[in-house]
Design an enzyme around this catalytic site. Structure first.
Site, PDB file in Angstrom:
ATOM      1  N   HIS A 374       0.795  -1.232   0.000  1.00  0.00           N
ATOM      2  CA  HIS A 374       0.000   0.000   0.000  1.00  0.00           C
ATOM      3  C   HIS A 374       0.822   1.274   0.000  1.00  0.00           C
ATOM      4  O   HIS A 374       0.266   2.364   0.096  1.00  0.00           O
ATOM      5  CB  HIS A 374      -0.918   0.055   1.220  1.00  0.00           C
ATOM      6  CG  HIS A 374      -1.990  -0.984   1.220  1.00  0.00           C
ATOM      7  ND1 HIS A 374      -3.258  -0.749   0.744  1.00  0.00           N
ATOM      8  CD2 HIS A 374      -1.969  -2.275   1.626  1.00  0.00           C
ATOM      9  CE1 HIS A 374      -3.982  -1.849   0.867  1.00  0.00           C
ATOM     10  NE2 HIS A 374      -3.219  -2.794   1.401  1.00  0.00           N
ATOM     11  N   LYS A 565      -8.434  13.848   4.786  1.00  0.00           N
ATOM     12  CA  LYS A 565      -7.550  12.675   4.763  1.00  0.00           C
ATOM     13  C   LYS A 565      -6.546  12.869   5.889  1.00  0.00           C
ATOM     14  O   LYS A 565      -6.478  13.960   6.463  1.00  0.00           O
ATOM     15  CB  LYS A 565      -6.834  12.556   3.426  1.00  0.00           C
ATOM     16  CG  LYS A 565      -6.201  13.872   2.918  1.00  0.00           C
ATOM     17  CD  LYS A 565      -5.499  13.687   1.585  1.00  0.00           C
ATOM     18  CE  LYS A 565      -6.433  13.736   0.422  1.00  0.00           C
ATOM     19  NZ  LYS A 565      -6.345  12.583  -0.448  1.00  0.00           N
ATOM     20  N   ARG A 566      -5.764  11.826   6.201  1.00  0.00           N
ATOM     21  CA  ARG A 566      -4.737  12.010   7.225  1.00  0.00           C
ATOM     22  C   ARG A 566      -3.839  13.183   6.845  1.00  0.00           C
ATOM     23  O   ARG A 566      -3.645  13.461   5.666  1.00  0.00           O
ATOM     24  CB  ARG A 566      -3.900  10.747   7.386  1.00  0.00           C
ATOM     25  CG  ARG A 566      -4.636   9.632   8.116  1.00  0.00           C
ATOM     26  CD  ARG A 566      -3.775   8.402   8.323  1.00  0.00           C
ATOM     27  NE  ARG A 566      -3.275   7.885   7.068  1.00  0.00           N
ATOM     28  CZ  ARG A 566      -2.011   7.981   6.665  1.00  0.00           C
ATOM     29  NH1 ARG A 566      -1.107   8.555   7.423  1.00  0.00           N
ATOM     30  NH2 ARG A 566      -1.645   7.471   5.513  1.00  0.00           N
ATOM     31  N   LYS A 571       0.764  14.527   1.268  1.00  0.00           N
ATOM     32  CA  LYS A 571      -0.598  14.813   0.802  1.00  0.00           C
ATOM     33  C   LYS A 571      -0.794  16.315   0.583  1.00  0.00           C
ATOM     34  O   LYS A 571      -1.787  16.742   0.000  1.00  0.00           O
ATOM     35  CB  LYS A 571      -1.623  14.270   1.797  1.00  0.00           C
ATOM     36  CG  LYS A 571      -1.556  12.734   1.941  1.00  0.00           C
ATOM     37  CD  LYS A 571      -2.567  12.225   2.957  1.00  0.00           C
ATOM     38  CE  LYS A 571      -2.442  10.744   3.280  1.00  0.00           C
ATOM     39  NZ  LYS A 571      -3.099   9.858   2.314  1.00  0.00           N
ATOM     40  N   THR A 673      -8.496   6.613  -1.896  1.00  0.00           N
ATOM     41  CA  THR A 673      -9.850   6.083  -2.060  1.00  0.00           C
ATOM     42  C   THR A 673     -10.856   7.196  -1.788  1.00  0.00           C
ATOM     43  O   THR A 673     -11.973   7.165  -2.299  1.00  0.00           O
ATOM     44  CB  THR A 673     -10.104   4.903  -1.100  1.00  0.00           C
ATOM     45  OG1 THR A 673      -9.586   5.243   0.191  1.00  0.00           O
ATOM     46  CG2 THR A 673      -9.450   3.646  -1.591  1.00  0.00           C
ATOM     47  N   LYS A 677     -14.589   8.456  -3.549  1.00  0.00           N
ATOM     48  CA  LYS A 677     -15.836   8.775  -2.831  1.00  0.00           C
ATOM     49  C   LYS A 677     -16.346  10.150  -3.238  1.00  0.00           C
ATOM     50  O   LYS A 677     -17.546  10.354  -3.435  1.00  0.00           O
ATOM     51  CB  LYS A 677     -15.609   8.724  -1.316  1.00  0.00           C
ATOM     52  CG  LYS A 677     -15.271   7.322  -0.819  1.00  0.00           C
ATOM     53  CD  LYS A 677     -14.688   7.331   0.598  1.00  0.00           C
ATOM     54  CE  LYS A 677     -13.946   6.028   0.865  1.00  0.00           C
ATOM     55  NZ  LYS A 677     -13.072   6.093   2.044  1.00  0.00           N
TER      56      LYS A 677
HETATM   57  C1  GFP Z   1      -2.766   3.658   2.029  1.00  0.00           C
HETATM   58  C2  GFP Z   1      -2.249   4.407   0.841  1.00  0.00           C
HETATM   59  C3  GFP Z   1      -3.394   4.957   0.015  1.00  0.00           C
HETATM   60  C4  GFP Z   1      -4.293   3.793  -0.392  1.00  0.00           C
HETATM   61  C5  GFP Z   1      -4.733   3.027   0.847  1.00  0.00           C
HETATM   62  C6  GFP Z   1      -5.521   1.797   0.491  1.00  0.00           C
HETATM   63  O1  GFP Z   1      -3.519   4.551   2.801  1.00  0.00           O
HETATM   64  O2  GFP Z   1      -2.905   5.606  -1.127  1.00  0.00           O
HETATM   65  O3  GFP Z   1      -5.415   4.272  -1.075  1.00  0.00           O
HETATM   66  O4  GFP Z   1      -3.604   2.605   1.607  1.00  0.00           O
HETATM   67  O5  GFP Z   1      -4.797   1.021  -0.406  1.00  0.00           O
HETATM   68  F1  GFP Z   1      -1.425   5.432   1.240  1.00  0.00           F
HETATM   69  P1  GFP Z   1      -3.228   4.950   4.307  1.00  0.00           P
HETATM   70  O6  GFP Z   1      -3.610   3.792   5.165  1.00  0.00           O
HETATM   71  O7  GFP Z   1      -1.790   5.273   4.381  1.00  0.00           O
HETATM   72  O8  GFP Z   1      -4.134   6.129   4.532  1.00  0.00           O
END
Ligand code: GFP
Length: 839
Positions: A374, A565-566, A571, A673, A677
């Site tokens: 990820h 987002k975080r 980001k 993701t 949304k």
């Molecule tokens: C990570 C990645 C994202 C990805 C998600 C799901 O997210 O780009 O969309 O995994 O695959 F960074 P975080 O858990 O770090 O937010």
């Protein structure tokens, strides 16, 4: 009360009906019954929470028959199941979602109304299980929903953290972390299964011995043993009978182990060990903090993996005489490297406990596992100091050495005399201090390795997993992420759901491609006006919420520009802020400037130990304080930081957005993701060519997407020439004005130190290239403003975004996992025997 008592004591429905019936009257009675018998309350003295609990039990009753039938079916000899191993499941509140999937939302709404209550208020009462940090955990939850909706036999395995991700308060503009006591009022959705507890070893040593057949074996003599107790939550699919299980493990001391201490009168010693064991699953670790050395985290990982594998083996052996066909009946997916120790643990169980020879055990293991990566961020790749690993999991380390030796032997044959390949591929990092590299273990032990968007999967092959790709290209594949339309549209945006359904029927809810049919209405002016009306109403709701929550009055007709987002430097929430200040300066200099009013909405948590991320929150709130209170602006700009961003808040925010900010440095966001949304709910995207943005733009059309910024190769190019951020500051007057305004303390009541670390970081390092992308971002934002002025054009773009989002359903992602990685088939669940008429 008497009449209530009478109605409870004089049921003209049977108990079975009360527990399964789906008509309004039965549901109404069942809620009162549960209120009385479970909560121990009359309506007159019941709190909202009591009613929520009574309703939750009413709904759970209606899941149980489906759930038990599913579990029963999944155990059968010829049924292959998916086990999704994940340290995080950010499922969000269950009640609303279960009403949608059971297809009883309307009945329940009516039944609750008849009792003088409001369903939405009860739904809002539910405490969200915050068992994840962000994207990865939420993805796991969307996947569970899709697995069930596609009738795939599956089980999610994870940890039942007593405290989930912290609650975020904002005090004086700073983030303050509060313990998330999500379980304090009880959790009606889970059922404990202490009868299925398992034991997990830690510490100690290993010992070789010869078994009765003269074979050489190893056993692990642990220092202590922890008990894992499963807690099960049903995950119902959309309008199907499949209800899979989310099985989360809680740790407990294993009393018998300390019996001796008890007997010796060492009561405190024994209790100590209880505290120690129970600490194991106390708290979810926040992301973005250096993880090395956090021994408890490694314990958590091994704990849930060991519990889960033992559980799979136990259930496998109910119907099968051996584990020979384990890989034919189980597909285990590793959600990132957090559960990667499972590769070694399955080998241990097969070799040490079930006495398999190494080779056949390895075959089973490799065939069983798939690994999803990820992130490309090097700092996020998990590695454990060898000393900690060996002390905590001595037998696992031996097994890892054995896996590694055999593997490196193959590498040596393929790449003779290539020391650098050997050292990059080895599970053991020998560079300075020694580490166990979990990604390497996951790659070696899995038959498939996938990234989460096309670009990300390509970059994996080119960069961090390049040498693995050279060795086994056939293992590599891509599965682009997706989101469930049930939670992220039907539940969170009922108005848009209704409008769409009026036009094209409701098949799109589990066949998202059907949204395509909306394209035919894009030229219909009255449809566009209805479309705008819906957005307007949702924005009004959010405006009310904002005022109630943070006391800021925002204009629902302004452009809602949202980034949730975080908080992380990659980001680039601070790039967004640079744009806000740019607009502020422009309006101050030219009050007649013709731009649409904007409301900037932020939400997101910063890891408690992440200095820069916390400063970025302070930057946002400080800029907001000045802008929101500047009378010159006449409310044309507002900046809102919504505290405690979580699934529940996401459900309010996505539907109300006009513009979705997806502005990470190209090559850094694996997929994203949230981007999906937003777009699904009719927001337009401003974004870089990063992660799944690339595919979203491909789908919706370049003309319906606001693109800016360097591409991934350009980012690499800039860096390779020695990036000099200061050059952009020197040559761009407007940018200089923005940074200088921050530096001089304008947003920090004259305090020049407060926000300077951010400015200095940008001027002298800028690892995420904000300054390089600044101008391109500003230009693209100007296009956004122009487009928004033409509301008819904007509506067209918005409709086309939604119409073309079919690809981003998690149903599509799960179908790809099933076909290309897991090789599993759907099994439809027949409801057995009792109360067929309600089935
Ligand atoms: C990570 C990645 C994202 C990805 C998600 C799901 O997210 O780009 O969309 O995994 O695959 F960074 P975080 O858990 O770090 O937010």
């Amino acid at each position: 009360h008497l009449s209530l008592m009478a109605s409870i004591l004089n049921p003209n429905v049977t108990i079975e009906d009360d527990r399964t019936g789906l008509d309004i009257e039965t549901i109404r009675r069942a809620v009162l019954d549960n209120l009385f018998y479970i909560q121990g309350k009359f309506p007159a003295i019941a709190t909202k929470h009591d009613f929520y609990m009574a309703l939750a039990y009413t709904v759970r009753d209606r899941l149980l028959q489906r759930w038990l039938n599913s579990v029963q079916t999944n155990l059968k000899k010829d049924v292959k199941s998916v086990a999704y191993l994940s340290a995080e499941f950010l499922v969000g509140p269950h009640l609303g979602n279960n009403l949608i999937n059971l297809d009883i939302y309307q009945q329940v709404e009516q039944a609750i109304k008849e009792s003088g209550l409001n369903l939405q208020e009860l739904i809002d009462t539910e405490e969200e299980p915050g068992l994840g940090n962000g994207g990865l955990g939420r993805l796991a939850a969307c996947y569970l929903d899709s697995l069930s909706s596609l009738e795939i036999p599956a089980i999610g395995y994870g940890i039942r953290y007593e405290f989930g991700i912290f609650d975020q308060h904002i005090q004086d503009g700073w983030q303050v972390e509060i313990t998330d006591k999500w379980l304090q009022y009880g959790n009606p959705w889970e059922i404990a299964r202490p009868e299925s507890s398992v034991m997990v070893n830690f510490g100690g040593r290993t010992e070789a011995y010869t078994d009765d057949h003269g074979a050489f074996r190893v056993r692990w003599i642990p220092e202590y043993v922890v008990k894992g107790i499963p807690y099960d939550t049903p995950i119902l699919g959309y309008k199907v009978n499949t209800a899979n299980t989310l099985r989360l493990w809680r740790s407990e001391a294993c009393e018998s182990f300390n019996f001796e201490r008890f007997n010796q009168g060492d009561y405190y010693g024994a209790v100590d060990s209880k505290v120690h064991s129970e600490n194991l699953c106390k708290v979810l670790y926040p992301n973005d903090e250096p993880i090395q050395g956090k021994e408890l985290r490694l314990q958590q990982q091994y704990f849930f993996v060991c519990c889960s594998l033992q559980d799979m083996i136990r259930t496998h052996l109910i119907e099968n005489s051996s584990l020979d066909n384990f890989d034919q009946l189980w597909a285990i997916q590793l959600n990132d490297t957090h559960p990667a120790v499972a590769v070694a643990e399955l080998m241990r169980l097969l070799v040490d406990v079930h006495h398999y020879e190494w080779e056949p055990a390895w075959q089973i293991t490799e065939n069983t596992f798939g690994y999803t990566n990820h992130t490309l961020l090097p700092e996020a790749l998990e590695k454990w100091p060898l000393s900690i690993f060996g002390r905590l999991l001595p037998r696992l380390l031996e097994i890892i050495y054995e896996i590694n030796n055999r593997f490196l032997e193959r590498v040596r044959i393929k790449f003779p005399d290539n020391g650098s390949k050997m050292s990059s591929l080895s599970i053991i990092d020998e560079s300075d201090d020694k580490y166990v590299r979990m990604a390497n273990l996951a790659c070696i032990g899995s038959h498939r390795i996938n990234g989460v968007a096309q670009l990300h999967s390509e970059l994996l092959k080119e960069t961090i997993l390049h040498d693995f790709y050279a060795l086994f290209p056939e293992k590599f594949t891509n599965v682009t992420n997706g989101v469930t339309p049930r939670r992220w549209m039907v539940l969170s945006n009922p108005r848009l759901t209704e409008l769409i359904t009026q036009k094209i029927g409701n098949r799109w809810i589990n066949h998202l491609d059907e949204l395509k049919q909306l394209e035919q209405f894009v030229d219909d002016a009255s449809f566009r006006s209805q479309w705008r009306q819906v957005k307007q109403e949702v924005k009004q709701d959010l405006a009310k919420y904002i005022e109630k929550k943070v006391g800021i009055v925002v204009n629902p007709a302004s452009l809602f520009d949202v980034q949730v987002k975080r908080i992380h430097e990659y980001k680039r929430q601070h790039l967004n802020v640079l744009h806000i200040i740019t607009l502020y300066n422009r309006l101050k200099h030219n009050p007649n400037l013709d731009i649409p009013p904007r409301t900037f909405i932020f939400g997101g948590k910063a890891a408690p130990g992440y200095f820069m991320a916390k400063r970025i929150i302070k930057l946002i709130t400080s800029v907001g304080d000045v802008i929101n209170n500047d009378p010159d602006l006449k409310d044309r700009l507002k900046v809102v930081f919504l505290p405690d961003y979580n699934v529940t808040l996401g459900q309010r925010v996505y539907p109300a957005a006009d513009l979705s900010e997806q502005i990470s440095t190209a090559g850094k966001e694996a997929s994203g993701t949230g981007n999906m949304k937003f777009s699904l709910n009719g927001a337009l995207t401003i974004g870089t060519l990063d992660g799944a943005n690339v595919e979203i733009r491909e789908e919706v059309g370049a003309e319906n997407f606001f693109l800016f910024g360097l591409t991934t190769p350009q980012v690499a190019e800039v860096k390779s020439h020695g990036y000099y951020p200061r050059g952009h500051y020197d040559s761009n007057e407007e940018l200089r004005g923005v940074l200088d305004l921050i530096s001089c303390g304008f947003f920090s009541r004259g305090n020049r130190e407060l926000l300077q670390p951010i400015v200095d970081n940008l001027l002298y390092d800028d690892p995420y290239l904000l300054l390089a992308d600044y101008q391109s971002y500003i230009n693209s934002q100007e296009e956004v403003s122009e487009a928004y002025k033409d509301q008819e054009r904007w509506s067209r773009m918005s409709i086309l975004n939604v119409a073309r989002m079919g690809k981003f359903s998690s149903d599509r992602s799960i179908q790809e996992y099933c076909d290309n990685i897991w090789k599993v088939q759907p099994v439809s669940i027949k409801l057995q025997a009792y109360n067929q008429e309600n089935a």
